[in-house]
Design a protein around this motif. Structure first.
Motif, PDB file in Angstrom:
ATOM      1  N   THR A   1       0.852  -1.190   0.000  1.00 23.02           N
ATOM      2  CA  THR A   1       0.000   0.000   0.000  1.00 23.02           C
ATOM      3  C   THR A   1       0.884   1.236   0.000  1.00 23.02           C
ATOM      4  N   ALA A   2       0.297   2.344  -0.367  1.00 21.17           N
ATOM      5  CA  ALA A   2       0.997   3.621  -0.330  1.00 21.17           C
ATOM      6  C   ALA A   2       0.189   4.589   0.508  1.00 21.17           C
TER       7      ALA A   2
ATOM      8  N   SER B   1      -2.851  13.331 -10.436  1.00 23.45           N
ATOM      9  CA  SER B   1      -1.902  12.374 -11.010  1.00 23.45           C
ATOM     10  C   SER B   1      -2.262  10.921 -10.689  1.00 23.45           C
ATOM     11  N   THR B   2      -2.940  10.685  -9.558  1.00 19.85           N
ATOM     12  CA  THR B   2      -3.234   9.311  -9.156  1.00 19.85           C
ATOM     13  C   THR B   2      -4.653   8.874  -9.497  1.00 19.85           C
ATOM     14  N   HIS B   3      -5.561   9.796  -9.748  1.00 17.97           N
ATOM     15  CA  HIS B   3      -6.952   9.448 -10.049  1.00 17.97           C
ATOM     16  C   HIS B   3      -7.337   9.962 -11.433  1.00 17.97           C
ATOM     17  N   ALA B   4      -7.796  11.177 -11.498  1.00 17.49           N
ATOM     18  CA  ALA B   4      -8.177  11.773 -12.778  1.00 17.49           C
ATOM     19  C   ALA B   4      -8.122  13.286 -12.606  1.00 17.49           C
ATOM     20  N   PRO B   5      -7.828  14.030 -13.680  1.00 15.28           N
ATOM     21  CA  PRO B   5      -7.742  15.489 -13.566  1.00 15.28           C
ATOM     22  C   PRO B   5      -9.045  16.091 -13.071  1.00 15.28           C
ATOM     23  N   MET B   6      -8.944  16.962 -12.057  1.00 17.30           N
ATOM     24  CA  MET B   6     -10.097  17.644 -11.477  1.00 17.30           C
ATOM     25  C   MET B   6      -9.691  19.045 -11.056  1.00 17.30           C
ATOM     26  N   THR B   7     -10.668  19.918 -10.997  1.00 19.94           N
ATOM     27  CA  THR B   7     -10.473  21.232 -10.397  1.00 19.94           C
ATOM     28  C   THR B   7     -10.922  21.153  -8.953  1.00 19.94           C
ATOM     29  N   LEU B   8     -10.089  21.595  -8.033  1.00 18.85           N
ATOM     30  CA  LEU B   8     -10.404  21.538  -6.616  1.00 18.85           C
ATOM     31  C   LEU B   8     -10.493  22.933  -6.021  1.00 18.85           C
ATOM     32  N   ARG B   9     -11.480  23.133  -5.146  1.00 16.09           N
ATOM     33  CA  ARG B   9     -11.628  24.385  -4.405  1.00 16.09           C
ATOM     34  C   ARG B   9     -11.946  24.047  -2.954  1.00 16.09           C
ATOM     35  N   SER B  10     -11.426  24.861  -2.033  1.00 14.27           N
ATOM     36  CA  SER B  10     -11.720  24.630  -0.622  1.00 14.27           C
ATOM     37  C   SER B  10     -11.580  25.923   0.161  1.00 14.27           C
ATOM     38  N   ASP B  11     -12.492  26.116   1.113  1.00 13.82           N
ATOM     39  CA  ASP B  11     -12.380  27.254   2.029  1.00 13.82           C
ATOM     40  C   ASP B  11     -11.255  27.055   3.025  1.00 13.82           C
TER      41      ASP B  11
ATOM     42  N   GLN C   1      -4.315  10.035   2.741  1.00 14.70           N
ATOM     43  CA  GLN C   1      -4.988   9.001   1.963  1.00 14.70           C
ATOM     44  C   GLN C   1      -4.076   7.785   1.832  1.00 14.70           C
ATOM     45  N   ARG C   2      -4.681   6.601   1.974  1.00  9.68           N
ATOM     46  CA  ARG C   2      -3.959   5.357   1.742  1.00  9.68           C
ATOM     47  C   ARG C   2      -4.483   4.747   0.451  1.00  9.68           C
ATOM     48  N   VAL C   3      -3.609   4.231  -0.375  1.00  5.75           N
ATOM     49  CA  VAL C   3      -4.008   3.584  -1.628  1.00  5.75           C
ATOM     50  C   VAL C   3      -3.708   2.094  -1.506  1.00  5.75           C
ATOM     51  N   ILE C   4      -4.760   1.270  -1.678  1.00  4.41           N
ATOM     52  CA  ILE C   4      -4.645  -0.177  -1.520  1.00  4.41           C
ATOM     53  C   ILE C   4      -4.966  -0.834  -2.857  1.00  4.41           C
ATOM     54  N   PRO C   5      -3.965  -1.293  -3.609  1.00  5.10           N
ATOM     55  CA  PRO C   5      -4.235  -1.961  -4.883  1.00  5.10           C
ATOM     56  C   PRO C   5      -4.628  -3.421  -4.666  1.00  5.10           C
ATOM     57  N   LEU C   6      -5.739  -3.815  -5.271  1.00  3.85           N
ATOM     58  CA  LEU C   6      -6.231  -5.197  -5.167  1.00  3.85           C
ATOM     59  C   LEU C   6      -6.422  -5.741  -6.578  1.00  3.85           C
ATOM     60  N   GLY C   7      -5.340  -6.028  -7.243  1.00  4.41           N
ATOM     61  CA  GLY C   7      -5.443  -6.439  -8.636  1.00  4.41           C
ATOM     62  C   GLY C   7      -5.923  -5.267  -9.477  1.00  4.41           C
ATOM     63  N   ASP C   8      -7.033  -5.468 -10.203  1.00  5.13           N
ATOM     64  CA  ASP C   8      -7.573  -4.389 -11.027  1.00  5.13           C
ATOM     65  C   ASP C   8      -8.272  -3.312 -10.202  1.00  5.13           C
TER      66      ASP C   8
ATOM     67  N   VAL D   1      -8.703   0.460  -3.627  1.00  6.59           N
ATOM     68  CA  VAL D   1      -9.451   0.992  -2.487  1.00  6.59           C
ATOM     69  C   VAL D   1      -8.611   2.094  -1.868  1.00  6.59           C
ATOM     70  N   TRP D   2      -9.240   3.201  -1.544  1.00  6.34           N
ATOM     71  CA  TRP D   2      -8.467   4.276  -0.927  1.00  6.34           C
ATOM     72  C   TRP D   2      -9.239   5.009   0.162  1.00  6.34           C
ATOM     73  N   PRO D   3      -8.962   4.646   1.417  1.00  9.29           N
ATOM     74  CA  PRO D   3      -9.511   5.406   2.533  1.00  9.29           C
ATOM     75  C   PRO D   3      -8.809   6.752   2.650  1.00  9.29           C
ATOM     76  N   GLY D   4      -9.571   7.787   2.969  1.00 15.88           N
ATOM     77  CA  GLY D   4      -8.987   9.111   3.058  1.00 15.88           C
ATOM     78  C   GLY D   4      -9.691   9.982   4.083  1.00 15.88           C
ATOM     79  N   ALA D   5      -9.001  11.014   4.534  1.00  9.33           N
ATOM     80  CA  ALA D   5      -9.559  12.006   5.450  1.00  9.33           C
ATOM     81  C   ALA D   5      -9.007  13.360   5.038  1.00  9.33           C
ATOM     82  N   PHE D   6      -9.901  14.339   4.877  1.00 15.43           N
ATOM     83  CA  PHE D   6      -9.478  15.660   4.391  1.00 15.43           C
ATOM     84  C   PHE D   6     -10.538  16.699   4.748  1.00 15.43           C
ATOM     85  N   PRO D   7     -10.177  17.991   4.751  1.00 15.99           N
ATOM     86  CA  PRO D   7     -11.163  19.039   4.997  1.00 15.99           C
ATOM     87  C   PRO D   7     -12.168  19.106   3.851  1.00 15.99           C
ATOM     88  N   PRO D   8     -13.315  19.741   4.072  1.00 13.41           N
ATOM     89  CA  PRO D   8     -14.299  19.879   2.986  1.00 13.41           C
ATOM     90  C   PRO D   8     -13.671  20.497   1.745  1.00 13.41           C
ATOM     91  N   VAL D   9     -14.043  19.944   0.580  1.00 16.19           N
ATOM     92  CA  VAL D   9     -13.468  20.394  -0.686  1.00 16.19           C
ATOM     93  C   VAL D   9     -14.499  20.189  -1.780  1.00 16.19           C
TER      94      VAL D   9
END
Length: 353
Positions: A17-18, A40-50, A59-66, A69-77
């Motif tokens: 995992t990473a 770079s790891t998911h898909a290009p997006m525009t992000l905004r946050s207060d 965020q943890r990235v868990i590769p399971l073959g194809d 799974v990625w559990p994450g915690a972050f401020p509202p965005v």
């Protein structure tokens, strides 16, 4: 003569995992770092946050073959994926989010979905979308699941119809998928590198079943996917009803609207019969209570009875499984002496067989 080794002799190779975190950066640099990481790891997006002046995320990235799974915690965005960004890069995947804390509003051209704990957010990387998240307690906590469209065992026309529909995570197959994801993340150190593809297969089957159910097309699932998800449902049902003295193959079959013979056929290649699975799980529940300090003074016969086991049968089965009587095991636990080797759970989430 060459020494024969079994699986217990082999080193445990954990799932690779990473972990991505921006805590090491200065507060003013954290948001830009997180935005670039997601692009770079998911898909290009525009992000905004207060909270962009100090956006602490992990965020943890868990590769399971194809599957990923990625559990994450972050401020509202706010996330915004436009047609232009889709043309720039499209991983062609389906995404489900299990919200554990926080809420959100997901807006497509033709529909809007409000999501919170209790409702999955599902999405298609090929569709423009805007996601606005919020959290009363400061941080959004979630588990994401990404599956390439090409490997999902469900016709694309059905999977695409499910995008944006509310999918409950607290009952039915949605609950199975939520439990799978939470148990996977909670018990991650127990799983090895060889478990990855099997875990990914479970995730794909459950996701296909969730989406098919959302569009009321459960019968469209491939036969193998339907069989595997039915087995997961049955195993989960058994785990939840082990203290019911009426739990039996006929009652399990009736609860799932199948015949008893069909139930036994489902378990034909599982390496264990339904009755043996019930007995083994009840025995394991009783063993756990014998080792529970909070139940140190509970009568052993009462513990056995809680799990529908007779005193004589419990003593005999316990000694066969663990090499000692229940009283000896409890004494060993509380005196701190080495005891029998009890193999850790090496099975898939939702499956204790």
């Amino acid at each position: 003569m060459a020494r024969t080794t079994d699986s217990s002799d082999r080193p445990h190779l954990p799932l690779p995992t990473a972990v991505f975190s921006n805590a090491h950066l200065a507060p003013r640099d954290r948001f830009a770092h997180w935005r670039d990481l997601l692009n770079s790891t998911h898909a290009p997006m525009t992000l905004r946050s207060d909270r962009s002046d100090d956006f602490l995320a992990r965020q943890r990235v868990i590769p399971l073959g194809d599957v990923t799974v990625w559990p994450g915690a972050f401020p509202p965005v706010d996330f915004h994926r436009t047609s232009r960004l889709i043309r720039q890069s499209d991983p062609e995947s389906y995404h489900l989010t299990l919200m554990l804390r926080g809420s959100g509003v997901v807006v497509w051209r033709d529909r809007t979905l409000r999501t919170s704990p209790g409702v999955f957010h599902n999405n298609d990387s090929s569709r423009p979308v805007e996601i606005r998240s919020s959290a009363e307690r400061g941080r959004v906590v979630m588990i994401g699941l990404e599956i390439p469209k090409a490997v999902l065992p469900l016709a694309p026309r059905l999977a695409e119809r499910a995008i944006g529909l509310p999918i409950r995570d607290d009952h039915g197959v949605g609950r199975l998928l939520a439990r799978f994801l939470m148990q996977l993340v909670r018990s991650l150190p127990e799983y090895g590198i060889a478990d990855g593809p099997r875990l990914g297969a479970v995730a794909m089957d459950l996701t296909a079943a969730v989406l098919a159910h959302a569009v009321e097309e459960d019968g469209a699932l491939p036969e193998q996917t339907l069989r595997r998800t039915t087995l997961l449902r049955i195993r989960s049902f058994i785990q939840q009803n082990l203290d019911d003295p009426g739990l039996s193959p006929p009652s399990i079959a009736a609860a799932h609207r199948i015949s008893t013979s069909c139930l036994h056929r489902l378990f034909r290649h599982e390496g264990i019969t339904v009755g043996a699975l019930i007995r083994r799980q009840r025995l394991e529940r009783a063993r756990a209570e014998l080792a529970d300090p909070g139940m140190a003074h509970a009568l052993i016969d009462l513990i056995a009875a809680r799990w529908c086991l007779t005193p004589a049968g419990f003593n005999r089965s316990f000694r066969t499984a663990y090499g000692m009587r229940p009283s000896e095991y409890r004494d060993m636990v509380f005196r701190g002496r080495p005891g029998p080797h009890v193999p850790p759970e090496r099975n898939l989430p939702l499956s204790s067989g």
